[in-house]
Design a protein around this motif. Sequence first.
Motif, mmCIF file in Angstrom:
data_model
loop_
_atom_site.group_PDB
_atom_site.id
_atom_site.type_symbol
_atom_site.label_atom_id
_atom_site.label_comp_id
_atom_site.label_asym_id
_atom_site.label_seq_id
_atom_site.Cartn_x
_atom_site.Cartn_y
_atom_site.Cartn_z
ATOM 1 N N THR A 103 -5.592 -17.930 -12.283
ATOM 2 C CA THR A 103 -6.285 -16.952 -11.450
ATOM 3 C C THR A 103 -6.149 -15.583 -12.110
ATOM 4 O OG1 THR A 103 -5.915 -18.157 -9.388
ATOM 5 C CG2 THR A 103 -6.297 -15.789 -9.215
ATOM 6 N N ILE A 104 -7.258 -14.870 -12.223
ATOM 7 C CA ILE A 104 -7.268 -13.548 -12.849
ATOM 8 C C ILE A 104 -7.514 -12.494 -11.769
ATOM 9 C CG2 ILE A 104 -8.343 -12.045 -14.554
ATOM 10 C CD1 ILE A 104 -6.801 -14.435 -15.731
ATOM 11 N N GLU A 105 -6.677 -11.463 -11.788
ATOM 12 C CA GLU A 105 -6.812 -10.390 -10.797
ATOM 13 C C GLU A 105 -6.880 -9.036 -11.489
ATOM 14 O OE1 GLU A 105 -4.150 -8.255 -7.253
ATOM 15 O OE2 GLU A 105 -3.726 -10.325 -7.837
ATOM 16 N N HIS A 106 -7.824 -8.216 -11.059
ATOM 17 C CA HIS A 106 -7.891 -6.813 -11.449
ATOM 18 C C HIS A 106 -7.510 -6.001 -10.211
ATOM 19 C CE1 HIS A 106 -9.899 -7.793 -15.249
ATOM 20 N NE2 HIS A 106 -10.570 -8.699 -14.553
ATOM 21 N N ARG A 107 -6.534 -5.138 -10.360
ATOM 22 C CA ARG A 107 -5.960 -4.465 -9.194
ATOM 23 C C ARG A 107 -5.982 -2.947 -9.369
ATOM 24 N NH1 ARG A 107 0.024 -6.303 -7.912
ATOM 25 N NH2 ARG A 107 -1.122 -8.289 -7.714
ATOM 26 N N LEU A 108 -6.514 -2.259 -8.370
ATOM 27 C CA LEU A 108 -6.429 -0.810 -8.294
ATOM 28 C C LEU A 108 -5.384 -0.446 -7.258
ATOM 29 C CD1 LEU A 108 -10.242 0.094 -8.274
ATOM 30 C CD2 LEU A 108 -8.690 0.012 -10.252
ATOM 31 N N TYR A 109 -4.590 0.563 -7.544
ATOM 32 C CA TYR A 109 -3.555 0.926 -6.582
ATOM 33 C C TYR A 109 -3.307 2.433 -6.562
ATOM 34 C CZ TYR A 109 -0.091 1.427 -10.389
ATOM 35 O OH TYR A 109 0.591 1.824 -11.506
ATOM 36 N N GLY A 110 -2.861 2.891 -5.413
ATOM 37 C CA GLY A 110 -2.405 4.264 -5.246
ATOM 38 C C GLY A 110 -1.056 4.236 -4.560
ATOM 39 N N GLN A 111 -0.165 5.135 -4.941
ATOM 40 C CA GLN A 111 1.155 5.112 -4.334
ATOM 41 C C GLN A 111 1.736 6.518 -4.223
ATOM 42 O OE1 GLN A 111 3.414 2.609 -7.062
ATOM 43 N NE2 GLN A 111 4.347 4.382 -8.040
ATOM 44 N N PHE A 112 2.732 6.634 -3.348
ATOM 45 C CA PHE A 112 3.448 7.883 -3.146
ATOM 46 C C PHE A 112 4.938 7.552 -3.142
ATOM 47 C CE2 PHE A 112 5.176 11.206 -0.219
ATOM 48 C CZ PHE A 112 4.918 12.295 -1.042
ATOM 49 N N VAL A 113 5.697 8.254 -3.979
ATOM 50 C CA VAL A 113 7.122 7.995 -4.129
ATOM 51 C C VAL A 113 7.905 9.242 -3.762
ATOM 52 C CG1 VAL A 113 8.967 7.460 -5.774
ATOM 53 C CG2 VAL A 113 6.778 6.252 -5.919
ATOM 54 N N VAL A 114 8.935 9.044 -2.939
ATOM 55 C CA VAL A 114 9.824 10.135 -2.540
ATOM 56 C C VAL A 114 11.255 9.745 -2.890
ATOM 57 C CG1 VAL A 114 10.664 11.571 -0.653
ATOM 58 C CG2 VAL A 114 8.296 10.784 -0.647
ATOM 59 N N TYR A 127 5.528 3.977 -1.211
ATOM 60 C CA TYR A 127 4.440 3.531 -0.343
ATOM 61 C C TYR A 127 3.238 3.257 -1.241
ATOM 62 C CZ TYR A 127 7.453 6.144 2.873
ATOM 63 O OH TYR A 127 8.532 6.649 3.568
ATOM 64 N N ARG A 128 2.730 2.016 -1.199
ATOM 65 C CA ARG A 128 1.659 1.641 -2.132
ATOM 66 C C ARG A 128 0.511 0.951 -1.396
ATOM 67 N NH1 ARG A 128 3.239 -1.780 -7.389
ATOM 68 N NH2 ARG A 128 4.001 0.273 -8.024
ATOM 69 N N PHE A 129 -0.717 1.309 -1.785
ATOM 70 C CA PHE A 129 -1.932 0.651 -1.295
ATOM 71 C C PHE A 129 -2.613 -0.017 -2.478
ATOM 72 C CE2 PHE A 129 -6.564 0.757 -0.827
ATOM 73 C CZ PHE A 129 -6.718 -0.003 0.327
ATOM 74 N N GLU A 130 -3.062 -1.287 -2.282
ATOM 75 C CA GLU A 130 -3.671 -2.038 -3.367
ATOM 76 C C GLU A 130 -5.021 -2.623 -2.960
ATOM 77 O OE1 GLU A 130 0.286 -3.693 -5.702
ATOM 78 O OE2 GLU A 130 -0.607 -4.938 -4.131
ATOM 79 N N GLN A 131 -5.988 -2.489 -3.849
ATOM 80 C CA GLN A 131 -7.269 -3.175 -3.720
ATOM 81 C C GLN A 131 -7.322 -4.217 -4.831
ATOM 82 O OE1 GLN A 131 -10.801 -0.758 -4.180
ATOM 83 N NE2 GLN A 131 -12.106 -2.277 -3.191
ATOM 84 N N ARG A 132 -7.457 -5.504 -4.437
ATOM 85 C CA ARG A 132 -7.291 -6.610 -5.376
ATOM 86 C C ARG A 132 -8.613 -7.373 -5.554
ATOM 87 N NH1 ARG A 132 -3.052 -10.263 -2.813
ATOM 88 N NH2 ARG A 132 -2.699 -10.990 -4.958
ATOM 89 N N ASP A 142 -12.909 -12.968 -4.727
ATOM 90 C CA ASP A 142 -12.518 -12.428 -3.430
ATOM 91 C C ASP A 142 -11.954 -11.026 -3.638
ATOM 92 O OD1 ASP A 142 -12.043 -12.263 -0.720
ATOM 93 O OD2 ASP A 142 -10.142 -13.335 -0.795
ATOM 94 N N THR A 143 -12.119 -10.179 -2.633
ATOM 95 C CA THR A 143 -11.528 -8.846 -2.641
ATOM 96 C C THR A 143 -10.576 -8.732 -1.457
ATOM 97 O OG1 THR A 143 -13.516 -7.875 -3.639
ATOM 98 C CG2 THR A 143 -11.966 -6.360 -2.596
ATOM 99 N N GLN A 144 -9.338 -8.343 -1.738
ATOM 100 C CA GLN A 144 -8.319 -8.250 -0.700
ATOM 101 C C GLN A 144 -7.630 -6.893 -0.764
ATOM 102 O OE1 GLN A 144 -5.602 -11.577 -0.980
ATOM 103 N NE2 GLN A 144 -7.250 -13.096 -1.029
ATOM 104 N N TYR A 145 -7.057 -6.506 0.377
ATOM 105 C CA TYR A 145 -6.371 -5.227 0.486
ATOM 106 C C TYR A 145 -4.990 -5.461 1.092
ATOM 107 C CZ TYR A 145 -11.182 -3.571 0.038
ATOM 108 O OH TYR A 145 -12.469 -3.347 -0.385
ATOM 109 N N ARG A 146 -4.009 -4.692 0.626
ATOM 110 C CA ARG A 146 -2.685 -4.781 1.229
ATOM 111 C C ARG A 146 -1.914 -3.488 1.008
ATOM 112 N NH1 ARG A 146 0.169 -9.218 -2.847
ATOM 113 N NH2 ARG A 146 0.497 -7.824 -4.613
ATOM 114 N N VAL A 147 -0.866 -3.312 1.819
ATOM 115 C CA VAL A 147 0.040 -2.177 1.670
ATOM 116 C C VAL A 147 1.441 -2.720 1.418
ATOM 117 C CG1 VAL A 147 -1.314 -0.562 3.024
ATOM 118 C CG2 VAL A 147 0.334 -2.043 4.176
#
Length: 228
Positions: A103-114, A127-132, A142-147
Amino acid sequence: MIKKLILILVVLLAINTQLNAQETGEDNLGSWAMFFGNARLTERISISPEIQYRTYEVGSNFNQLLIRNGFNWHINEKATATLGYGYISTDGTFEEPNGEENTIEHRLYGQFVVKNSLWKIKSVHRYRFEQRFIDSPTNGNDTQYRVRYLLRLTYPINDDWYVSAYDEIFINLEEPIFGQNRLYGAVGYNWTKNIRSEFGYLKNHFTGRNFDRLQLGVWYSLDFRKAD
């Protein structure tokens, strides 16, 4: 008669559980080899390349290759925002049939680190948000989202040695809501100011499945601000 039926059901359940564990590799101790880089380009900007190679058994039976890179904006010394991309190739089965496709996945993500400190204990909240974007040979595209939320604690034993632990939870934005949970503990060593390594143990929990993984990680940092 009833007791015999109950005994038969218990035996069948145990056999089914054992067979399922063999098929998924739950009974095997796997491994993750990891490299994390960070290059500070300016006072505000850095990049963070990362490579992880994961196996179902220690050093063998490929599970996953993850290649990721993030572009970081350093708000201050304790807070960082990141946008990044990841390429992930996954063999989702412990068994290795002929002609198996990953299975091949291309993933975009944004995150905030403290980052914070309390006495000698250093903490990291991520804290990370991912669009998969997932291309599966069996389930199609398929396109999936998770935190994800990670809390990491580090305690220095001396100038060279330290211990570290983290817990990270994955929440899907579609059913099923619970994705996975990772619980990790490790011993780390600072080789130089720019290089450190950790050897640890990870408990990776999915719904109905648990995997045990040894981890060896290397962190390497560069700072180009001195050349400014």
